[in-house]
Write a protein that holds these residues in place. Sequence first.
Motif, PDB file in Angstrom:
ATOM      1  N   ALA A   1     -22.569  47.097 -59.906  1.00  0.00           N
ATOM      2  CA  ALA A   1     -21.883  46.964 -58.619  1.00  0.00           C
ATOM      3  C   ALA A   1     -22.660  46.032 -57.694  1.00  0.00           C
ATOM      4  O   ALA A   1     -22.068  45.194 -57.002  1.00  0.00           O
ATOM      5  N   GLY A   2     -23.990  46.172 -57.672  1.00  0.00           N
ATOM      6  CA  GLY A   2     -24.803  45.293 -56.839  1.00  0.00           C
ATOM      7  C   GLY A   2     -24.666  43.836 -57.229  1.00  0.00           C
ATOM      8  O   GLY A   2     -24.554  42.952 -56.369  1.00  0.00           O
ATOM      9  N   TRP A   3     -24.675  43.557 -58.527  1.00  0.00           N
ATOM     10  CA  TRP A   3     -24.553  42.172 -58.986  1.00  0.00           C
ATOM     11  C   TRP A   3     -23.209  41.582 -58.562  1.00  0.00           C
ATOM     12  O   TRP A   3     -23.138  40.445 -58.083  1.00  0.00           O
ATOM     13  N   ASN A   4     -22.142  42.343 -58.728  1.00  0.00           N
ATOM     14  CA  ASN A   4     -20.815  41.849 -58.346  1.00  0.00           C
ATOM     15  C   ASN A   4     -20.688  41.652 -56.845  1.00  0.00           C
ATOM     16  O   ASN A   4     -20.052  40.695 -56.384  1.00  0.00           O
ATOM     17  N   LEU A   5     -21.297  42.551 -56.074  1.00  0.00           N
ATOM     18  CA  LEU A   5     -21.258  42.387 -54.623  1.00  0.00           C
ATOM     19  C   LEU A   5     -22.016  41.135 -54.197  1.00  0.00           C
ATOM     20  O   LEU A   5     -21.616  40.431 -53.268  1.00  0.00           O
ATOM     21  N   GLY A   6     -23.130  40.842 -54.887  1.00  0.00           N
ATOM     22  CA  GLY A   6     -23.880  39.635 -54.589  1.00  0.00           C
ATOM     23  C   GLY A   6     -23.082  38.375 -54.856  1.00  0.00           C
ATOM     24  O   GLY A   6     -23.249  37.359 -54.164  1.00  0.00           O
ATOM     25  N   GLN A   7     -22.203  38.417 -55.859  1.00  0.00           N
ATOM     26  CA  GLN A   7     -21.346  37.271 -56.154  1.00  0.00           C
ATOM     27  C   GLN A   7     -20.241  37.111 -55.118  1.00  0.00           C
ATOM     28  O   GLN A   7     -19.815  35.996 -54.813  1.00  0.00           O
ATOM     29  N   ARG A   8     -19.777  38.230 -54.570  1.00  0.00           N
ATOM     30  CA  ARG A   8     -18.689  38.167 -53.590  1.00  0.00           C
ATOM     31  C   ARG A   8     -19.156  37.651 -52.240  1.00  0.00           C
ATOM     32  O   ARG A   8     -18.430  36.936 -51.560  1.00  0.00           O
ATOM     33  N   LYS A   9     -20.371  38.023 -51.842  1.00  0.00           N
ATOM     34  CA  LYS A   9     -20.848  37.658 -50.508  1.00  0.00           C
ATOM     35  C   LYS A   9     -22.313  37.248 -50.596  1.00  0.00           C
ATOM     36  O   LYS A   9     -23.216  38.062 -50.448  1.00  0.00           O
ATOM     37  N   ALA A  10     -22.494  35.975 -50.831  1.00  0.00           N
ATOM     38  CA  ALA A  10     -23.862  35.473 -51.030  1.00  0.00           C
ATOM     39  C   ALA A  10     -24.704  35.539 -49.760  1.00  0.00           C
ATOM     40  O   ALA A  10     -25.935  35.504 -49.825  1.00  0.00           O
ATOM     41  N   SER A  11     -24.078  35.645 -48.600  1.00  0.00           N
ATOM     42  CA  SER A  11     -24.834  35.654 -47.340  1.00  0.00           C
ATOM     43  C   SER A  11     -25.555  36.979 -47.109  1.00  0.00           C
ATOM     44  O   SER A  11     -26.478  37.048 -46.297  1.00  0.00           O
ATOM     45  N   THR A  12     -25.161  38.037 -47.807  1.00  0.00           N
ATOM     46  CA  THR A  12     -25.807  39.339 -47.653  1.00  0.00           C
ATOM     47  C   THR A  12     -26.715  39.614 -48.843  1.00  0.00           C
ATOM     48  O   THR A  12     -26.254  39.601 -49.982  1.00  0.00           O
ATOM     49  N   PRO A  13     -28.015  39.835 -48.617  1.00  0.00           N
ATOM     50  CA  PRO A  13     -28.914  40.126 -49.740  1.00  0.00           C
ATOM     51  C   PRO A  13     -28.542  41.435 -50.430  1.00  0.00           C
ATOM     52  O   PRO A  13     -28.332  42.454 -49.769  1.00  0.00           O
ATOM     53  N   VAL A  14     -28.433  41.382 -51.738  1.00  0.00           N
ATOM     54  CA  VAL A  14     -28.204  42.576 -52.549  1.00  0.00           C
ATOM     55  C   VAL A  14     -29.385  42.686 -53.503  1.00  0.00           C
ATOM     56  O   VAL A  14     -29.608  41.809 -54.335  1.00  0.00           O
ATOM     57  N   VAL A  15     -30.161  43.766 -53.383  1.00  0.00           N
ATOM     58  CA  VAL A  15     -31.418  43.878 -54.121  1.00  0.00           C
ATOM     59  C   VAL A  15     -31.457  45.183 -54.907  1.00  0.00           C
ATOM     60  O   VAL A  15     -30.675  46.108 -54.668  1.00  0.00           O
ATOM     61  N   LEU A  16     -32.405  45.247 -55.834  1.00  0.00           N
ATOM     62  CA  LEU A  16     -32.634  46.451 -56.626  1.00  0.00           C
ATOM     63  C   LEU A  16     -33.914  47.125 -56.158  1.00  0.00           C
ATOM     64  O   LEU A  16     -35.004  46.553 -56.284  1.00  0.00           O
ATOM     65  N   GLY A  17     -33.795  48.301 -55.577  1.00  0.00           N
ATOM     66  CA  GLY A  17     -34.970  49.064 -55.180  1.00  0.00           C
ATOM     67  C   GLY A  17     -35.405  48.812 -53.749  1.00  0.00           C
ATOM     68  O   GLY A  17     -35.066  47.800 -53.126  1.00  0.00           O
ATOM     69  N   LEU A  18     -36.180  49.749 -53.226  1.00  0.00           N
ATOM     70  CA  LEU A  18     -36.633  49.691 -51.833  1.00  0.00           C
ATOM     71  C   LEU A  18     -37.682  48.616 -51.555  1.00  0.00           C
ATOM     72  O   LEU A  18     -37.657  48.004 -50.492  1.00  0.00           O
ATOM     73  N   PRO A  19     -38.636  48.353 -52.469  1.00  0.00           N
ATOM     74  CA  PRO A  19     -39.625  47.298 -52.180  1.00  0.00           C
ATOM     75  C   PRO A  19     -38.975  45.936 -51.942  1.00  0.00           C
ATOM     76  O   PRO A  19     -39.381  45.204 -51.026  1.00  0.00           O
ATOM     77  N   ALA A  20     -37.984  45.597 -52.745  1.00  0.00           N
ATOM     78  CA  ALA A  20     -37.300  44.314 -52.547  1.00  0.00           C
ATOM     79  C   ALA A  20     -36.542  44.299 -51.226  1.00  0.00           C
ATOM     80  O   ALA A  20     -36.494  43.274 -50.526  1.00  0.00           O
ATOM     81  N   ALA A  21     -35.970  45.438 -50.857  1.00  0.00           N
ATOM     82  CA  ALA A  21     -35.267  45.521 -49.575  1.00  0.00           C
ATOM     83  C   ALA A  21     -36.234  45.380 -48.408  1.00  0.00           C
ATOM     84  O   ALA A  21     -35.906  44.745 -47.391  1.00  0.00           O
ATOM     85  N   ARG A  22     -37.428  45.932 -48.547  1.00  0.00           N
ATOM     86  CA  ARG A  22     -38.443  45.814 -47.490  1.00  0.00           C
ATOM     87  C   ARG A  22     -38.806  44.340 -47.252  1.00  0.00           C
ATOM     88  O   ARG A  22     -38.934  43.899 -46.100  1.00  0.00           O
TER      89      ARG A  22
END
Length: 213
Positions: A181-202
């Motif tokens: 789901a995260g990968w597909n969301l990243g393809q739909r809206k490239a302007s919003t970061p979609v990451v795996l896990g909290l460290p990457a989000a930080r």
Amino acid sequence: MSNVVLLSTRKLPPTYFDQVREDLGDQDITIDVVGWVAPSAWVADKVNSFTLIGPGRMPAAPVVEEEVAEVESAAPVAEEPAPKPAPAPAAPAAPPKPKPTGAKRVVKAVEWRARKAKKVAGRMLPKAIKTSAPVKFLRGQRATSDLGKTYWERVLSRRDVLSTIDQADVVIALDAGAIWAGWNLGQRKASTPVVLGLPAARRELDMMKAPSA
């Protein structure tokens, strides 16, 4: 204030969201959750919203002690129970089924042997192979893949979920079941970061707060 959306296919305890705020280094964030499984307890005081898109139902809010006392005081006094009626006599046992004879007996014998052969064939695979790490891994991968696709299809079918995601500053896939789901969301809206896990989000949130050169 930053808005983060958590994608999850696992059961999360309420204390997990305190850990999220700590790991992201910001207590002043809005957390919205899109969960396949309901949390283990009431979380309305921990997150802005928790949208359950899988089976089951959300936990009920905890009952305050004062409310319990009011309910108990308002409860009517129980009346004396009436005597129970005598139990009805048991029905006579059904007569035993007649044993098959002739051609029917031959058919039953063949079916019994076929079932026995099937059980023996299933036991021929050594237990060490059934429980080996590669077999477990393959089964787990297949289950995760199926869940990931189902989770994404449910996200895509919910306008309220897509609206919540569109307002996010960062979307975080918390587990393997939410990666697709995260990968597909990243393809739909490239302007919003979609990451795996909290460290990457930080890291993404820190870059958003950093002053531009």
